[in-house]
Write an enzyme that holds these catalytic residues in place. Structure first.
Site, PDB file in Angstrom:
ATOM      1  N   CYS A  60      -4.738  34.978  47.592  1.00  0.00           N
ATOM      2  CA  CYS A  60      -4.404  36.183  48.306  1.00  0.00           C
ATOM      3  C   CYS A  60      -4.721  37.397  47.208  1.00  0.00           C
ATOM      4  O   CYS A  60      -5.550  36.917  46.378  1.00  0.00           O
ATOM      5  CB  CYS A  60      -2.924  36.216  48.902  1.00  0.00           C
ATOM      6  SG  CYS A  60      -1.653  35.732  47.610  1.00  0.00           S
ATOM      7  N   ARG A  61      -3.844  38.329  47.238  1.00  0.00           N
ATOM      8  CA  ARG A  61      -3.920  39.386  46.248  1.00  0.00           C
ATOM      9  C   ARG A  61      -3.105  39.199  44.908  1.00  0.00           C
ATOM     10  O   ARG A  61      -3.865  39.271  43.991  1.00  0.00           O
ATOM     11  CB  ARG A  61      -3.577  40.736  46.962  1.00  0.00           C
ATOM     12  CG  ARG A  61      -3.836  41.741  45.892  1.00  0.00           C
ATOM     13  CD  ARG A  61      -3.453  43.267  46.345  1.00  0.00           C
ATOM     14  NE  ARG A  61      -2.099  43.583  46.691  1.00  0.00           N
ATOM     15  CZ  ARG A  61      -1.333  43.873  45.704  1.00  0.00           C
ATOM     16  NH1 ARG A  61      -1.419  44.206  44.475  1.00  0.00           N
ATOM     17  NH2 ARG A  61       0.136  44.010  46.137  1.00  0.00           N
TER      18      ARG A  61
END
Length: 172
Positions: A60-61
């Site tokens: 994800c980020r």
């Protein structure tokens, strides 16, 4: 359930050895920046992941969403070894690995919500102080909306921002 976290360099080595990289972020985030070769499969659709026995690395980020959904990701991988990219795409970028960035894409919806909500609260407070106390209601209204969004997962401001003209390109 936790998944084994791999550093960006260990992830690169695993990818070179045949592992798959799966980006679980939303379409708006993926459109703005992505790791070349990563399969984009948002967390809402992770059950659609094709199981082919190869190791799977999710990202994800920052790593927060992969940690929060570890059990779901582990199940989606089936019998294949499953890992997470420690620190997400932010750590990947910091380690000097390539990221495809498209700054012409709009900011992520949640960042837009944060900017808009913060601006409305500030305007409400300033107008309440310098014009009329009734304007404090604007800050209260925005605060109540954020509480509803946090409690229910439904954010009216995000839904409104999503249909704005500047956001129609992301994920299209």
């Amino acid at each position: 359930m936790t998944l084994v976290a791999l550093s960006p360099d260990d992830t690169r080595a695993a990818l070179d050895a045949g592992a798959r990289l799966v980006d679980i972020r939303g379409a708006d985030e993926h459109a703005r920046a992505c790791i070349p070769g990563a399969l984009h499969l948002p967390i809402e659709r992770i059950g659609e992941l094709t199981r082919d026995g190869r190791p799977v690395i999710f990202h994800c980020r920052t790593g927060m969403r992969t940690a929060a959904h570890a059990a779901r990701l582990r199940a989606a991988a089936g019998e294949a070894p499953a890992y997470v990219l420690a620190g997400g795409i932010d750590a990947w970028r910091t380690a000097g690995h390539p990221v495809l960035a498209d700054r012409s894409q709009p900011l992520e919806i949640m960042r837009q919500v944060q900017i808009t909500a913060g601006t409305l609260v500030l305007i409400g407070v300033l107008l309440g102080l310098f014009v009329a106390p009734g304007f404090f209601g604007l800050s209260a209204f925005v605060g109540a909306g954020l509480m509803v969004a946090g409690a229910t997962g439904w954010c009216g401001m995000a839904n409104l921002l999503r249909i704005m003209p500047w956001n129609r390109r992301a994920g299209a």
